[in-house]
Design a protein around this motif. Structure first.
Motif, mmCIF file in Angstrom:
data_model
loop_
_atom_site.group_PDB
_atom_site.id
_atom_site.type_symbol
_atom_site.label_atom_id
_atom_site.label_comp_id
_atom_site.label_asym_id
_atom_site.label_seq_id
_atom_site.Cartn_x
_atom_site.Cartn_y
_atom_site.Cartn_z
ATOM 1 N N ARG A 122 63.829 7.937 106.355
ATOM 2 C CA ARG A 122 64.248 9.169 107.014
ATOM 3 C C ARG A 122 65.185 8.915 108.186
ATOM 4 O O ARG A 122 65.879 9.819 108.640
ATOM 5 N N LEU A 123 65.173 7.711 108.690
ATOM 6 C CA LEU A 123 66.013 7.384 109.843
ATOM 7 C C LEU A 123 67.445 7.065 109.459
ATOM 8 O O LEU A 123 68.298 6.924 110.344
ATOM 9 N N VAL A 124 67.705 6.935 108.158
ATOM 10 C CA VAL A 124 69.042 6.562 107.676
ATOM 11 C C VAL A 124 69.569 7.698 106.810
ATOM 12 O O VAL A 124 68.831 8.283 106.001
ATOM 13 N N LYS A 125 70.843 7.991 106.946
ATOM 14 C CA LYS A 125 71.483 9.018 106.135
ATOM 15 C C LYS A 125 71.899 8.434 104.793
ATOM 16 O O LYS A 125 72.458 7.328 104.736
ATOM 17 N N ASN A 126 71.651 9.177 103.717
ATOM 18 C CA ASN A 126 71.914 8.640 102.377
ATOM 19 C C ASN A 126 73.383 8.618 102.019
ATOM 20 O O ASN A 126 73.804 7.819 101.174
ATOM 21 N N THR A 127 74.175 9.460 102.614
ATOM 22 C CA THR A 127 75.583 9.591 102.208
ATOM 23 C C THR A 127 76.542 8.838 103.128
ATOM 24 O O THR A 127 77.744 9.109 103.097
ATOM 25 N N ASP A 128 76.046 7.912 103.905
ATOM 26 C CA ASP A 128 76.930 7.150 104.784
ATOM 27 C C ASP A 128 77.467 5.937 104.044
ATOM 28 O O ASP A 128 77.285 5.775 102.834
ATOM 29 N N SER A 129 78.131 5.057 104.785
ATOM 30 C CA SER A 129 78.742 3.872 104.158
ATOM 31 C C SER A 129 77.696 2.905 103.616
ATOM 32 O O SER A 129 77.931 2.233 102.600
ATOM 33 N N VAL A 130 76.545 2.817 104.274
ATOM 34 C CA VAL A 130 75.491 1.920 103.799
ATOM 35 C C VAL A 130 74.959 2.389 102.451
ATOM 36 O O VAL A 130 74.756 1.606 101.514
ATOM 37 N N GLY A 131 74.741 3.699 102.316
ATOM 38 C CA GLY A 131 74.273 4.222 101.039
ATOM 39 C C GLY A 131 75.299 4.044 99.939
ATOM 40 O O GLY A 131 74.948 3.745 98.786
ATOM 41 N N HIS A 132 76.586 4.216 100.256
ATOM 42 C CA HIS A 132 77.626 4.022 99.232
ATOM 43 C C HIS A 132 77.698 2.574 98.779
ATOM 44 O O HIS A 132 77.923 2.295 97.596
ATOM 45 N N SER A 133 77.545 1.639 99.707
ATOM 46 C CA SER A 133 77.601 0.215 99.320
ATOM 47 C C SER A 133 76.462 -0.156 98.380
ATOM 48 O O SER A 133 76.625 -0.994 97.487
ATOM 49 N N ARG A 134 75.304 0.473 98.542
ATOM 50 C CA ARG A 134 74.177 0.181 97.661
ATOM 51 C C ARG A 134 74.333 0.844 96.297
ATOM 52 O O ARG A 134 73.806 0.342 95.294
ATOM 53 N N ALA A 135 75.045 1.949 96.222
ATOM 54 C CA ALA A 135 75.219 2.670 94.955
ATOM 55 C C ALA A 135 76.568 2.402 94.306
ATOM 56 O O ALA A 135 76.889 3.029 93.286
ATOM 57 N N ALA A 136 77.363 1.497 94.848
ATOM 58 C CA ALA A 136 78.721 1.270 94.328
ATOM 59 C C ALA A 136 78.686 0.786 92.887
ATOM 60 O O ALA A 136 79.495 1.226 92.042
ATOM 61 N N THR A 137 77.774 -0.125 92.559
ATOM 62 C CA THR A 137 77.704 -0.659 91.194
ATOM 63 C C THR A 137 77.331 0.433 90.194
ATOM 64 O O THR A 137 77.919 0.520 89.100
ATOM 65 N N HIS A 138 76.392 1.284 90.532
ATOM 66 C CA HIS A 138 75.973 2.359 89.633
ATOM 67 C C HIS A 138 77.070 3.409 89.483
ATOM 68 O O HIS A 138 77.228 4.000 88.401
ATOM 69 N N LEU A 139 77.835 3.643 90.530
ATOM 70 C CA LEU A 139 78.951 4.581 90.419
ATOM 71 C C LEU A 139 80.032 4.068 89.468
ATOM 72 O O LEU A 139 80.601 4.834 88.674
ATOM 73 N N THR A 140 80.304 2.778 89.530
ATOM 74 C CA THR A 140 81.297 2.192 88.628
ATOM 75 C C THR A 140 80.830 2.278 87.180
ATOM 76 O O THR A 140 81.625 2.579 86.264
#
Length: 356
Positions: free
Chosen positions: A230-248
């Motif tokens: 809850r302390l971290v926003k899901n749509t920030d740069s950290v969340g994108h880096s973790r989901a980059a492989t699945h997005l590709t």
């Protein structure tokens, strides 16, 4: 007191006598006036110690002849000295056929070279054994790539699927690939042209249900990869880096599925796929950084381009109900991507011709 004085006088009296003994005269030997003088230490040593007589071994060695002096010049080295130097010389690395810690391929190659080499005998060369070199010269052969011999599978003249009549045809067809099924149908059509019309009339529309399930699973993987704190926003740069492989992976799947329907020219199924995949792409997360939304925009553009190709090619063959569904969703699709607006004039013209 008197005795000490007498002793000193006798000692002083002996000094000139001893000094005279030290003088050397070329004419006459010195005359020893007093025999009480101490003799030299060499007088007590026996004569045999000063000039020892040679032993029997020394006499035998002298009778053999004069000893030769060893010349250490590098130009001329006697045979005995050369033998000694050859023994004391550091041993060189001996070449042996045994190879330690070598790979199996190298050992097999060395065995092949050794077996193909020719051992030269004195009889074959026409020379005496003295002229044969100590190390046999091996004939060099070009290095060839080694391919291990594997057992080949022996198939029967006809496959089991053709021999076993009890197995249903539907089960047998499940084991074949798409290219095999195409080749079989094409061969049947070439042999019997009348079968082509029957096959065309019975061909169904491609099923896009498995494609929808695959896209939904990939979208689920994207949301699973996002941080759950809850302390971290899901749509920030950290969340994108973790989901980059699945997005590709999600983008690649959309491209492949749409391209498959386009190449097969199943235009009606392609329109249905675009209407199905659009809401799934819309449900993917929107990132805070606009540059991270490139995968989302690319998927929308790909679907818009394929939809336009289907409208230009098939036109009214697509069906009235399918075209009306596309027209009803056109307004919401424009909000996501402006490229879909290129399909609107073609869609209006097709609907006008159908209404007339």
């Amino acid at each position: 007191m008197a005795t000490q004085i007498n002793r000193r006088r006798t000692a002083l009296a002996e000094i000139p006598i001893r000094m005279s003994q030290l003088r050397v005269s070329t004419d006459e030997p010195p005359v020893l006036l007093n025999r009480t003088v101490i003799d030299s230490p060499l007088d007590n040593i026996p004569i045999g110690y000063l000039t020892p007589s040679p032993s029997q071994d020394e006499l035998i060695i002298r009778q053999r002849g004069r000893r030769r002096s060893i010349n250490w010049s590098p130009d001329k080295i006697p045979s005995s000295a050369a033998a000694i130097l050859s023994i004391l010389r550091t041993p060189t690395k001996s070449t042996s056929t045994m190879t330690l810690r070598s790979s199996p391929r190298k050992r097999l190659h060395l065995d092949g070279v050794a077996s193909s080499s020719v051992m030269l005998s004195p009889q074959s060369m026409g020379q005496s054994p003295r002229k044969i070199p100590r190390t046999p010269q091996l004939t060099t052969t070009p290095i060839q790539s080694y391919t291990p011999q594997t057992k080949r599978l022996r198939f029967t003249e006809s496959p089991i699927a053709q021999q076993n009549q009890k197995t249903p045809l539907t089960k047998i067809l499940k084991g074949l690939t798409q290219s095999q099924l195409i080749n079989v149908i094409q061969e049947l059509v070439n042999n019997e042209p009348n079968i082509e019309t029957k096959i065309r009339t019975n061909l169904p529309m491609p099923d896009i249900k498995p494609m929808e399930e695959q896209l939904l699973q990939l979208k689920k993987n994207i949301f699973k990869s996002l941080p759950t704190s809850r302390l971290v926003k899901n749509t920030d740069s950290v969340g994108h880096s973790r989901a980059a492989t699945h997005l590709t992976t999600f983008k690649k799947t959309v491209v492949d599925q749409a391209q498959q329907l386009n190449e097969s020219e199943n235009w009606d199924a392609l329109i249905d796929y675009c209407l199905m995949a659009w809401p799934i792409v819309r449900a993917t997360p929107i990132w805070d950084n606009k540059t991270h939304n490139s995968v989302r925009r690319s998927c929308f553009k790909i679907l818009s381009w394929h939809c336009l190709c289907a409208l230009k090619t098939a036109k009214h063959v697509l069906g009235e109900q399918r075209l009306k569904d596309l027209f009803n969703q056109m307004a919401s699709m424009k909000v996501d991507c402006d490229d879909i607006s290129a399909c609107e004039p073609h869609l209006d013209n097709i609907l006008d011709t159908i209404a007339i």
